[in-house]
Design a protein around this motif. Sequence first.
Motif, PDB file in Angstrom:
ATOM      1  N   THR A   1       0.067   6.305 -16.738  1.00 57.43           N
ATOM      2  CA  THR A   1       0.692   5.308 -17.060  1.00 57.43           C
ATOM      3  C   THR A   1       1.697   4.795 -15.687  1.00 57.43           C
ATOM      4  O   THR A   1       2.233   5.509 -15.197  1.00 57.43           O
ATOM      5  N   TYR A   2       1.540   3.566 -15.387  1.00 52.54           N
ATOM      6  CA  TYR A   2       2.483   2.886 -14.215  1.00 52.54           C
ATOM      7  C   TYR A   2       3.471   2.190 -14.888  1.00 52.54           C
ATOM      8  O   TYR A   2       3.174   1.514 -15.818  1.00 52.54           O
ATOM      9  N   PHE A   3       4.727   2.414 -14.596  1.00 60.28           N
ATOM     10  CA  PHE A   3       5.622   1.604 -14.861  1.00 60.28           C
ATOM     11  C   PHE A   3       6.296   0.360 -13.693  1.00 60.28           C
ATOM     12  O   PHE A   3       6.479   0.994 -12.798  1.00 60.28           O
ATOM     13  N   TYR A   4       6.451  -0.840 -14.134  1.00 64.88           N
ATOM     14  CA  TYR A   4       6.930  -1.511 -12.812  1.00 64.88           C
ATOM     15  C   TYR A   4       8.419  -1.288 -12.484  1.00 64.88           C
ATOM     16  O   TYR A   4       9.257  -1.127 -13.520  1.00 64.88           O
ATOM     17  N   VAL A   5       8.787  -1.162 -11.226  1.00 66.08           N
ATOM     18  CA  VAL A   5      10.061  -0.840 -10.731  1.00 66.08           C
ATOM     19  C   VAL A   5      10.370  -1.953  -9.720  1.00 66.08           C
ATOM     20  O   VAL A   5      11.329  -2.667 -10.057  1.00 66.08           O
ATOM     21  N   ASP A   6       9.626  -2.158  -8.958  1.00 67.13           N
ATOM     22  CA  ASP A   6       9.960  -3.367  -8.025  1.00 67.13           C
ATOM     23  C   ASP A   6       8.608  -3.746  -7.169  1.00 67.13           C
ATOM     24  O   ASP A   6       7.751  -2.824  -7.300  1.00 67.13           O
ATOM     25  N   GLU A   7       8.768  -4.682  -6.454  1.00 66.92           N
ATOM     26  CA  GLU A   7       7.360  -5.160  -5.689  1.00 66.92           C
ATOM     27  C   GLU A   7       7.207  -3.930  -4.624  1.00 66.92           C
ATOM     28  O   GLU A   7       6.163  -3.771  -4.065  1.00 66.92           O
ATOM     29  N   SER A   8       8.227  -3.578  -4.036  1.00 68.57           N
ATOM     30  CA  SER A   8       7.913  -2.177  -3.020  1.00 68.57           C
ATOM     31  C   SER A   8       7.173  -1.014  -3.548  1.00 68.57           C
ATOM     32  O   SER A   8       6.385  -0.622  -2.773  1.00 68.57           O
ATOM     33  N   LYS A   9       7.539  -0.684  -4.876  1.00 68.86           N
ATOM     34  CA  LYS A   9       6.896   0.261  -5.600  1.00 68.86           C
ATOM     35  C   LYS A   9       5.221  -0.034  -5.553  1.00 68.86           C
ATOM     36  O   LYS A   9       4.273   0.779  -5.531  1.00 68.86           O
ATOM     37  N   CYS A  10       5.108  -1.167  -5.780  1.00 72.33           N
ATOM     38  CA  CYS A  10       3.575  -1.681  -6.089  1.00 72.33           C
ATOM     39  C   CYS A  10       2.804  -1.565  -4.672  1.00 72.33           C
ATOM     40  O   CYS A  10       1.620  -1.369  -4.789  1.00 72.33           O
ATOM     41  N   ASP A  11       3.634  -1.977  -3.377  1.00 69.14           N
ATOM     42  CA  ASP A  11       3.090  -1.899  -2.202  1.00 69.14           C
ATOM     43  C   ASP A  11       2.606  -0.425  -1.963  1.00 69.14           C
ATOM     44  O   ASP A  11       1.539  -0.024  -1.366  1.00 69.14           O
ATOM     45  N   GLN A  12       3.678   0.428  -2.460  1.00 70.54           N
ATOM     46  CA  GLN A  12       3.247   1.899  -2.381  1.00 70.54           C
ATOM     47  C   GLN A  12       2.067   2.329  -2.974  1.00 70.54           C
ATOM     48  O   GLN A  12       1.372   3.224  -2.431  1.00 70.54           O
ATOM     49  N   HIS A  13       2.074   1.877  -4.283  1.00 69.63           N
ATOM     50  CA  HIS A  13       0.754   2.246  -4.956  1.00 69.63           C
ATOM     51  C   HIS A  13      -0.363   1.656  -4.571  1.00 69.63           C
ATOM     52  O   HIS A  13      -1.651   2.439  -4.331  1.00 69.63           O
ATOM     53  N   MET A  14      -0.258   0.516  -3.734  1.00 72.18           N
ATOM     54  CA  MET A  14      -1.560  -0.077  -3.161  1.00 72.18           C
ATOM     55  C   MET A  14      -1.995   0.590  -1.930  1.00 72.18           C
ATOM     56  O   MET A  14      -3.141   1.099  -1.678  1.00 72.18           O
ATOM     57  N   GLU A  15      -1.063   1.214  -1.160  1.00 74.31           N
ATOM     58  CA  GLU A  15      -1.291   2.091  -0.030  1.00 74.31           C
ATOM     59  C   GLU A  15      -1.807   3.480  -0.429  1.00 74.31           C
ATOM     60  O   GLU A  15      -2.772   3.985   0.103  1.00 74.31           O
ATOM     61  N   THR A  16      -1.588   4.057  -1.561  1.00 73.92           N
ATOM     62  CA  THR A  16      -2.123   5.281  -2.189  1.00 73.92           C
ATOM     63  C   THR A  16      -3.538   4.856  -2.477  1.00 73.92           C
ATOM     64  O   THR A  16      -4.304   5.544  -2.162  1.00 73.92           O
ATOM     65  N   PHE A  17      -3.814   3.630  -3.111  1.00 77.59           N
ATOM     66  CA  PHE A  17      -5.277   3.250  -3.408  1.00 77.59           C
ATOM     67  C   PHE A  17      -5.882   3.209  -2.271  1.00 77.59           C
ATOM     68  O   PHE A  17      -7.315   3.585  -2.221  1.00 77.59           O
ATOM     69  N   LEU A  18      -5.348   2.728  -1.420  1.00 75.98           N
ATOM     70  CA  LEU A  18      -6.123   2.362   0.090  1.00 75.98           C
ATOM     71  C   LEU A  18      -6.529   3.872   0.510  1.00 75.98           C
ATOM     72  O   LEU A  18      -7.787   3.908   1.273  1.00 75.98           O
ATOM     73  N   ARG A  19      -5.763   4.649   0.706  1.00 78.53           N
ATOM     74  CA  ARG A  19      -6.044   6.198   1.219  1.00 78.53           C
ATOM     75  C   ARG A  19      -6.992   6.896   0.553  1.00 78.53           C
ATOM     76  O   ARG A  19      -7.859   7.492   0.812  1.00 78.53           O
ATOM     77  N   CYS A  20      -7.164   6.521  -1.143  1.00 77.39           N
ATOM     78  CA  CYS A  20      -8.085   7.045  -1.624  1.00 77.39           C
ATOM     79  C   CYS A  20      -9.568   6.585  -1.657  1.00 77.39           C
ATOM     80  O   CYS A  20     -10.565   7.056  -1.715  1.00 77.39           O
ATOM     81  N   ILE A  21      -9.341   5.247  -1.121  1.00 79.91           N
ATOM     82  CA  ILE A  21     -10.819   4.448  -0.913  1.00 79.91           C
ATOM     83  C   ILE A  21     -11.087   5.017   0.563  1.00 79.91           C
ATOM     84  O   ILE A  21     -12.314   5.355   0.632  1.00 79.91           O
ATOM     85  N   ASP A  22     -10.338   5.281   1.374  1.00 75.73           N
ATOM     86  CA  ASP A  22     -10.559   5.721   2.809  1.00 75.73           C
ATOM     87  C   ASP A  22     -11.407   7.415   2.446  1.00 75.73           C
ATOM     88  O   ASP A  22     -12.476   7.772   3.240  1.00 75.73           O
ATOM     89  N   ALA A  23     -10.768   8.099   1.619  1.00 74.96           N
ATOM     90  CA  ALA A  23     -11.165   9.460   1.414  1.00 74.96           C
ATOM     91  C   ALA A  23     -12.384   9.453   0.758  1.00 74.96           C
ATOM     92  O   ALA A  23     -13.126  10.212   1.129  1.00 74.96           O
TER      93      ALA A  23
END
Length: 433
Positions: free
Chosen positions: A35-57
Amino acid sequence: LSPSSSTPGAEQREKQYRAHRGFGDRRDGVISARTYFYVDESKCDQHMETFLRCIDASGGSSQDGFSAIKLTALGRPQFLLQFSEVLVKWRRFFHQMAVEQGQAGRAALEMKLEAEKLQEALAKLGVATKAESQHWFTSENLGVSGTVDLLDWNSLIDSRTKLLLVPNMKTRQLEPLLSRFTEEEDLQMKRMLQRMDTLAKRATEKGVRLMVDAEQSYFQPAISRLTLEMQRRFNRDRAIIFNTYQCYLKEAYDNVTVDVELSRREGWHFGTKLVRGAYMEQERERAAQIGYEDPINPTYEKTNEMYHRCLDYILEEIKHSRKANVMVASHNEDTVKFTLRRMMELGIHPSEKKVCFGQLLGMCDQITFPLGQAGFPVYKYVPYGPVNEVLPYLSRRAQENRGFMQRANRERDLLWSEFKRRLLAGSLFSPNQ
């Protein structure tokens, strides 16, 4: 997720699509989902970067890999609630008019409204004058055959969402289809769509399939619609974007058939993961406490029937067009056997890679390994993260699969039988076995 009393029209929101403090912690009663909880837009950007690393892996470690994402990690859930309500209101309005045209009880795709009667009804309700609705139909090239179905109806919503008024069937009063977004909410929505676009483009570049996870039913209409829009853009040549359908939902079959039909009409590749569902206890408690219809099938047997019904429809579509793809995400042996039997009957060969299977890493290897050895594409879903977060997740998955220990015992017995066979045959360490 807290109620926003300052949002215009919030008091008119349907119960299911309002934020409720009692269910602000969406982990309660959820046995197998992050479960993800909204904190702010920068946290959403961090999640996106994590997803991008997963795609690369995934792209670097396997061919035709998958990477899973959750849309609630990429933006403010309030937007998903509001958009879900819009989609559901619009669809219910269509169904209500279909009932008034004598089509009650038909499946979603079988409902076809007579265009002339529909335009007259819209004018009578005050939604649009006959001239306005005729202009809508002409601009969208609808009603040429004399009828309008649900897919035609849905196409009307895109550019007119903020303008449309629809009748509340209880009060018979017109209400705005969408409560007005504030300027900041509008920006948050656009950023969420941009993050989705970034992930889809990276997945396409890396040859990785992007699997959009299903979430709670009050978010799901918006999640499915946004995923559908990505499929329309990125699935032109092959299935890159996969939507997830939860078969414990009463409306699962309608959702699958409507989306498959859209892919047929527009010529893109349909991609899906079929699951039973992870939010049953929470969904039922929320529906009971807040006072709306329970969206979940009444029994496990009904959910199994729904799963096999949806799966069979997709397998038939694969036979028909070879432009559909499905991951059978299940630890249920009967479901795997059902899939194998239907593939054989329909002439779908494993080498086509139109059907693949998925189980969680560390669970049900007695299903996974024989499938792989027989040439079927089969995947292990790999959870990642800090130990203190991953272990509770895995324990909940074991709870979800109530027959897990029974299957674990069976797997142990099979391994012991094989060990004894090899010992007696003198081939315990044979590299070929």
